[in-house]
Design an enzyme around this catalytic site. Structure first.
Site, mmCIF file in Angstrom:
data_model
loop_
_atom_site.group_PDB
_atom_site.id
_atom_site.type_symbol
_atom_site.label_atom_id
_atom_site.label_comp_id
_atom_site.label_asym_id
_atom_site.label_seq_id
_atom_site.Cartn_x
_atom_site.Cartn_y
_atom_site.Cartn_z
ATOM 1 N N TYR A 27 0.760 -1.232 -0.022
ATOM 2 C CA TYR A 27 0.078 0.001 -0.053
ATOM 3 C C TYR A 27 0.891 1.320 0.039
ATOM 4 O O TYR A 27 0.364 2.275 0.329
ATOM 5 C CB TYR A 27 -0.837 -0.027 1.088
ATOM 6 N N SER A 133 17.812 15.450 25.107
ATOM 7 C CA SER A 133 17.545 14.743 23.986
ATOM 8 C C SER A 133 16.212 15.117 23.809
ATOM 9 O O SER A 133 15.699 15.322 22.714
ATOM 10 C CB SER A 133 17.798 13.268 24.010
ATOM 11 N N HIS A 181 -33.144 -1.461 15.182
ATOM 12 C CA HIS A 181 -32.939 -2.678 15.812
ATOM 13 C C HIS A 181 -33.246 -3.731 14.445
ATOM 14 O O HIS A 181 -33.263 -5.046 14.743
ATOM 15 C CB HIS A 181 -33.949 -3.195 16.714
ATOM 16 N N SER A 305 -14.335 -13.171 -7.073
ATOM 17 C CA SER A 305 -14.159 -14.417 -6.258
ATOM 18 C C SER A 305 -13.536 -15.183 -7.246
ATOM 19 O O SER A 305 -13.723 -15.436 -8.527
ATOM 20 C CB SER A 305 -15.730 -15.010 -5.947
ATOM 21 N N SER A 350 9.485 6.961 23.844
ATOM 22 C CA SER A 350 10.370 6.858 22.813
ATOM 23 C C SER A 350 10.119 5.780 21.878
ATOM 24 O O SER A 350 9.885 6.010 20.723
ATOM 25 C CB SER A 350 11.837 6.749 23.297
#
Length: 473
Positions: A27, A133, A181, A305, A350
């Site tokens: 991707y 850092s 529902h 398919s 980190s």
């Protein structure tokens, strides 16, 4: 005894390198824009940017005795270290880090190597001055996340919401049976239901657009101790604030060694909520496809398919569901992990933050898939109409409400409206003829009876059409 398998070529040795994960492999075409903001290389470029700007900030304001503003040419050359950051820079930094075994220190040395050519080798000690850092890292992550949100994620999300909004406008008057529902319920319009999703997603985008990207630069435990020990006569809080805000970030005045990352948790929670709403949309669209409300436009040459030639599967929406779930798993973990730290510092943040790009990537991929899926949909008006025409019992609500209103107005014979409609409609299908026969036998005033006799399931949509205006204005 089976023959032993022949040795396989180790794929880890193949050149160019094979990606371990799908975001950098299958991707990559969709997620590649995030590399400029949330990859390891982008992080190092942002670290370089922060270090360079800190050096320019200190000299431009003559913060330290013995320093003076750099020339315009020298500042430009320093900034070219950032603008020219490329594959060779990545390789050089990797070589330095093999020696330092420290990523931020490697950046400091990387910049230091270039000062002589600019004529400011005497300022080598000023690179990373007063910084821990985390001073560099928190600002670099904030810049990277801000860039990814504003330049990649938000544009993709807005584009998708715009697509849904256009669909809502185009189908605002297309009547559709509701299913509360999972059961036939008061009709709506397809456009109104799409507008609900667009409205929900838009609210989350507005929240995300208001994100505060906090940053700090205040030393090893957030006290400016080294700053005041070395140069006591400076207002270091003002130096810190003007620097952070100059980077386009919001200054956090009170921290431990780390910036607390609360803003990240807030952002990721909002993004996860957007993802969840979009996931809900995917499952709804998938379901509407399954009952024929939407027809999928086949892609020439594509296979639905491997064994059933007739199939056109809703793969874009299924793919999006999976990627939204993966994204949220990471976003939820980041949001819960990043707000905690042992005493003044630990390194859990980190390691966690290195997965921000992965979380964003799966969300961007999902958004892309939903957009592509919507492009291949056609509304099956005939199916929608047929579904409505076989569910006349949904008018039971309208009839009993009219009876209630007429009873209040003094019309006789309007007793027990709910119970009478319940007996007529509950658990059974009622066609147009039976419903109109029932209405005609109620003894309603003429105007009310005429109004109900003119009503059909397709016309019983209230102001659904007009409600779409809330997202199209």
């Amino acid at each position: 005894m089976a023959e032993s398998a022949a040795p396989r070529v180790p794929l880890a040795s193949v050149t160019p390198a094979i990606a371990l994960g799908p975001l950098d492999g299958r991707y990559r075409g969709v997620t590649a824009p995030l590399v400029d903001y949330l990859s390891e290389a982008a992080l190092n470029r942002d670290r370089t940017h922060v270090e360079v700007e800190w050096l320019i900030h200190l000299t431009s304001n003559s913060v330290l005795p013995g320093t003076s503003p750099l020339s315009g040419g020298q500042q430009a050359q320093l900034r070219e270290i950032v603008s020219g950051f490329d594959g060779n820079s990545v390789s050089e930094l990797a070589e330095i880090e093999q020696v330092t075994v420290h990523d931020v220190k490697a950046v400091e040395y990387y910049i230091g190597r270039r000062l002589a050519a600019i004529g400011i080798e005497n300022l080598t000690s000023l690179v990373h001055f007063g910084c821990t850092s985390e001073d560099v890292n928190n600002l670099s992550y904030a810049l990277g996340v801000k860039g990814a949100v504003e330049n990649v994620w938000l544009p993709a999300a807005h584009d998708l919401v715009d697509r849904i909004t256009v669909m809502a406008e185009e189908t605002r008057a297309v009547p559709m049976l509701s299913r509360t529902h999972g059961q036939p319920a008061t009709p709506t319009t397809l456009g109104k239901e799409l507008a609900v999703t667009a409205h929900r997603l838009s609210r989350q985008l507005r929240r995300i657009e208001k994100t505060e990207y906090l940053g700090k630069i205040n030393g090893a435990t957030g006290t400016y101790a080294a700053h005041y020990a070395s140069v006591p006569g400076v207002d270091w809080q003002q130096v810190s604030r003007s620097f952070v805000e100059g980077l386009g970030l919001d200054w956090n005045p009170l921290t431990t060694q780390i910036e607390s990352h609360d803003w990240q948790a807030e952002l990721y929670a909002d993004m996860a909520r957007f993802n969840r709403i979009l996931h809900n949309f995917c499952t709804d669209v998938w379901s509407y496809i399954s009952i024929g409300y939407f027809k999928q436009i086949p892609v020439a040459g594509a296979t639905g398919s491997s064994t059933m030639p007739h199939k056109v599967n809703p793969i874009r929406f299924e793919n999006a569901e999976a990627n939204l779930e993966i994204s949220n798993g990471l976003l939820d973990t980041l949001a819960s992990t990043l707000v905690t730290s042992r005493w003044q510092r630990d390194l859990t943040d980190s390691s966690s933050q290195r997965n921000i790009g992965v979380a964003f990537g799966h969300s961007v991929l999902a958004i892309s898939n939903v957009a592509k899926g919507l492009e291949r949909l056609d509304v099956a008006d005939d199916v929608l109409a047929a579904d409505l025409d076989t569910n006349w019992e949904v008018l039971g609500e309208a009839i009993q409400m009219v009876m209630r209103a007429e009873a209040i107005a003094g019309a006789p014979g309007m007793e027990n409206p709910y119970e009478r409609l319940k007996d007529l409609t509950r658990g059974q299908r009622v066609d147009a003829e039976r419903m109109r026969e029932f209405v005609s036998g109620l003894g309603l005033p003429a105007e009310a009876e005429a109004r109900l006799l003119a009503l059909t399931p397709a016309r019983y949509t209230g102001i659904a059409d007009a409600l779409v205006d809330h997202v199209t204005k």
